[in-house]
Design an enzyme around this catalytic site. Structure first.
Site, PDB file in Angstrom:
ATOM      1  N   GLU A   1     105.759 110.541  97.548  1.00 21.47           N
ATOM      2  CA  GLU A   1     104.519 109.799  97.769  1.00 21.47           C
ATOM      3  C   GLU A   1     104.191 109.596  99.249  1.00 21.47           C
ATOM      4  OE1 GLU A   1     101.944 108.706  96.256  1.00 21.47           O
ATOM      5  OE2 GLU A   1     102.565 109.495  94.332  1.00 21.47           O
TER       6      GLU A   1
ATOM      7  N   THR B   1     101.371 115.004  87.654  1.00 23.58           N
ATOM      8  CA  THR B   1     100.852 113.676  87.346  1.00 23.58           C
ATOM      9  C   THR B   1     100.302 113.661  85.920  1.00 23.58           C
ATOM     10  OG1 THR B   1     100.265 113.515  89.661  1.00 23.58           O
ATOM     11  CG2 THR B   1      99.261 111.917  88.198  1.00 23.58           C
TER      12      THR B   1
ATOM     13  N   GLY C   1      95.423 115.075  89.155  1.00 20.45           N
ATOM     14  CA  GLY C   1      94.639 116.051  89.917  1.00 20.45           C
ATOM     15  C   GLY C   1      94.450 115.709  91.382  1.00 20.45           C
ATOM     16  N   GLY C   2      95.305 114.843  91.946  1.00 19.29           N
ATOM     17  CA  GLY C   2      95.149 114.514  93.373  1.00 19.29           C
ATOM     18  C   GLY C   2      93.751 113.967  93.610  1.00 19.29           C
TER      19      GLY C   2
ATOM     20  N   ASN D   1     103.748 112.700  92.635  1.00 14.88           N
ATOM     21  CA  ASN D   1     102.918 113.299  93.679  1.00 14.88           C
ATOM     22  C   ASN D   1     102.972 114.820  93.585  1.00 14.88           C
ATOM     23  OD1 ASN D   1     100.997 113.015  95.684  1.00 14.88           O
ATOM     24  ND2 ASN D   1     102.462 113.518  97.269  1.00 14.88           N
TER      25      ASN D   1
ATOM     26  N   THR E   1     102.747 109.230  88.582  1.00 12.60           N
ATOM     27  CA  THR E   1     102.880 110.447  89.388  1.00 12.60           C
ATOM     28  C   THR E   1     104.193 110.522  90.144  1.00 12.60           C
ATOM     29  OG1 THR E   1     101.725 111.777  91.065  1.00 12.60           O
ATOM     30  CG2 THR E   1     101.851 109.438  91.492  1.00 12.60           C
TER      31      THR E   1
ATOM     32  N   ASP F   1     101.024 110.855 100.643  1.00 14.55           N
ATOM     33  CA  ASP F   1      99.724 110.189 100.457  1.00 14.55           C
ATOM     34  C   ASP F   1      99.357 109.329 101.665  1.00 14.55           C
ATOM     35  OD1 ASP F   1      98.930 111.267  98.070  1.00 14.55           O
ATOM     36  OD2 ASP F   1      99.768 109.674  96.833  1.00 14.55           O
TER      37      ASP F   1
ATOM     38  N   SER G   1      95.834 105.997  97.199  1.00 16.02           N
ATOM     39  CA  SER G   1      96.035 106.804  96.002  1.00 16.02           C
ATOM     40  C   SER G   1      94.686 107.121  95.389  1.00 16.02           C
ATOM     41  CB  SER G   1      96.883 106.035  94.977  1.00 16.02           C
ATOM     42  OG  SER G   1      96.926 106.773  93.771  1.00 16.02           O
TER      43      SER G   1
HETATM   44  O1  DON Z   1      98.196 108.963  94.159  1.00 15.55           O
HETATM   45  C1  DON Z   1      97.672 110.037  94.458  1.00 15.55           C
HETATM   46  O2  DON Z   1      96.527 110.149  94.850  1.00 15.55           O
HETATM   47  C2  DON Z   1      98.515 111.285  94.324  1.00 15.55           C
HETATM   48  N1  DON Z   1      99.901 110.939  94.496  1.00 15.55           N
HETATM   49  C3  DON Z   1      98.244 111.912  92.977  1.00 15.55           C
HETATM   50  C4  DON Z   1      98.944 113.231  92.833  1.00 15.55           C
HETATM   51  C5  DON Z   1      98.457 114.022  91.699  1.00 15.55           C
HETATM   52  O3  DON Z   1      97.597 113.648  90.952  1.00 15.55           O
HETATM   53  C6  DON Z   1      99.102 115.350  91.581  1.00 15.55           C
HETATM   54  N2  DON Z   1      98.785 115.988  90.360  1.00 15.55           N
HETATM   55  N3  DON Z   1      98.172 116.542  89.703  1.00 15.55           N
END
Ligand code: DON
Length: 291
Positions: free
Chosen positions: A128, A89, A181-182, A109, A107, A131, A160
């Site tokens: 995705e 991301t 960063g999720g 994901n 992203t 999520d 998200s």
């Molecule tokens: O939207 C979200 O919360 C996740 N798809 C984000 C994923 C993410 O940041 C992965 N990377 N570092």
């Protein structure tokens, strides 16, 4: 340097001939220029080793070599070490001359998304669906436990954590931030904002500062080293918190967890109107640029 010389018949130039000294000097000039720009202790600084040793890059260094003339350092083409594309991301922030701010986080994901490329396009498809809550009580790839409210349904968007954020001060554009960063994105953005607004850090310090993260489940504080003194860690443990340390920078050798985010941010100084760009040192590829 040997890479630059690889395709040249060095012996044919004649040992210690002017031609050999000239070629070697131009090779040394370019290697030392990159040494100055990119090298440092890899335990402290991300060095783009693979990019510097990339055969196409090394070969291109002598593209402007003139067998008849010394290259002036001022005329030397700027180094163009190929930047690796981010595997995850990405967030970027921008402010234009009129003070308009944008923050964009996008992203796939997971790493390489679903691992599937749309035929003929080179475009990777995301994954995705993770999520969503695929099963109540089962953690997703980020360890998040989610409820039926986020279950998969036609036409529904998954939750998200992506939080590109614009902060206004007295109604005027002040700060733009965000991060990959999720789930840690949410807490990264929280800490960048409070570092600036409540702790009066300048934006670079606010972004650089170690972060910590708690996401309800697992019940543990993940923290980048030195977020606080050892006393504070012991105090938090005595309060009943569980702590797990995380690395501060992507290549930190003592790593036992991922560093948190990549919060590329810009603050507009309310007094001077200057745009203060802060690139996150957690990402070796990030940069703050003006135009
Ligand atoms: O939207 C979200 O919360 C996740 N798809 C984000 C994923 C993410 O940041 C992965 N990377 N570092």
């Amino acid at each position: 340097m040997l890479g630059m010389l690889e395709t040249r018949d060095v012996a044919a130039l004649g040992y210690h001939s002017a031609a050999q000294v000239h070629l070697f000097t131009e090779v040394m000039r370019r290697a030392f220029r990159d040494r100055a720009a990119f090298l440092g202790d890899v335990d402290f600084h991300p060095v783009p080793v693979a990019q510097l040793l990339d055969k196409r890059y090394v070969a291109s260094l002598l593209d402007d070599f003139n067998p008849q003339r010394a290259t002036s350092n001022d005329a030397l083409r700027p180094s163009s070490v190929p930047q690796p594309e981010s595997t995850q991301t990405t967030h970027f922030s921008a402010v234009d001359a009129a003070g308009n701010m944008i923050g964009i986080t996008y992203t796939l994901n997971g790493l390489f998304g679903s691992g599937v490329t749309a035929t003929g396009t080179g475009v990777l498809l995301n994954n995705e669906m993770d999520d969503f809550t695929s099963k109540v009580g089962e953690a997703n790839m980020f360890g998040l436990l989610q409820a039926a409210a986020n279950a998969i349904e036609p036409g529904k968007r998954p939750l998200s954590a992506m939080t590109p954020t614009l902060v206004l001060k007295d109604g005027k554009p002040f700060l733009v931030t965000g991060s990959p960063g999720g789930p840690t994105i949410i807490n990264t953005v929280l800490q960048v904002i409070t570092n600036v607004v409540d702790f009066s850090f300048n934006v670079t310090r606010a972004v650089d500062a170690p972060r910590f993260h708690h996401q309800w489940q697992p019940d543990s504080i993940r923290y980048e080293p030195f977020f606080t003194s050892p006393d504070s860690v012991a105090l938090l443990q005595s309060m009943g918190h569980r702590l797990a340390s995380s690395r501060l920078y992507a290549n930190a050798p003592e790593a036992d967890g991922r560093s948190m985010g990549d919060a590329e941010s810009i603050m507009i100084d309310p007094q001077t109107g200057k745009r203060l760009g802060a690139n996150d040192p957690r990402s070796p590829d990030s940069a703050a640029v003006g135009y």
